[in-house]
Design a protein around this motif. Sequence first.
Motif: not given
Length: 258
Positions: A120-134, A182-188
Amino acid sequence: MTTTGRTVPAAVFGPETAAGAAHALVLAPVTPGWDGGAFFAPVTRALTGAGLRVTVVDTLSVVDEGTGSLAALAARWRELLGRYGPVDLLCGNALGGAVAQALLPDLAPHTAALLVSGPARSDAVLETRLGEIADLAAGGRSGEALALLDRRVQPHGRRPAPGADTPAPHDPEAGRRLAAGMRMLRGFDLTDAVRAHPGPLLQIVGGHSQLVGRRHTAAAGHHRVHVIAGAGMRPHFERTAEVSDLVGAFLREKGLTT
């Protein structure tokens, strides 16, 4: 099982014409290609076993150059919801779960929601890990991106199966889908939309997930978040019996079984 639709790949399971059958619509996670709904198979079996008709759709199939955020993706799906008829249970896994929660304000108040590792929301850890994949996927290294994703969906501390770390050759379409999703799951943050939903909601997450965990969920007092001990991002495969029991109890409690 029948496969339907050209624009949006979909698979329909269960009693398609059974009178009184509740209808579940399932939004897929980020996958390198359409898998016919295999990603949700254990939950689909629990739903059809309870008498529901289940439509599984490829969430990423509507993405184009104008769909660069979760909000934009949800807007596309808001326009498409009507084509699937009445929805009694909206389901989503991972990215699909996030989209499902974004759509809650557009559903009838009594509509139930079932989410598996759906943030339901992102955080820095989730965004970093998904960003690496993206970044790997966007850089022409989709095989390495998939290998890293496979490691991340495992429960914390569990090593992938032998050979799983060997990257496959680059697949441009897989790379495009992985990078975009993966990049869509940022800042929401969908907390307000979720808590305002008057209908029933069950969120299932793994207690040892390296990606989506309890801290990424939101719920009102009449909703339920259940943490599967020791599981990662795919608790429905790792703890199938437990998840199936949870889903069955939820359906009975909410009057969704035939």
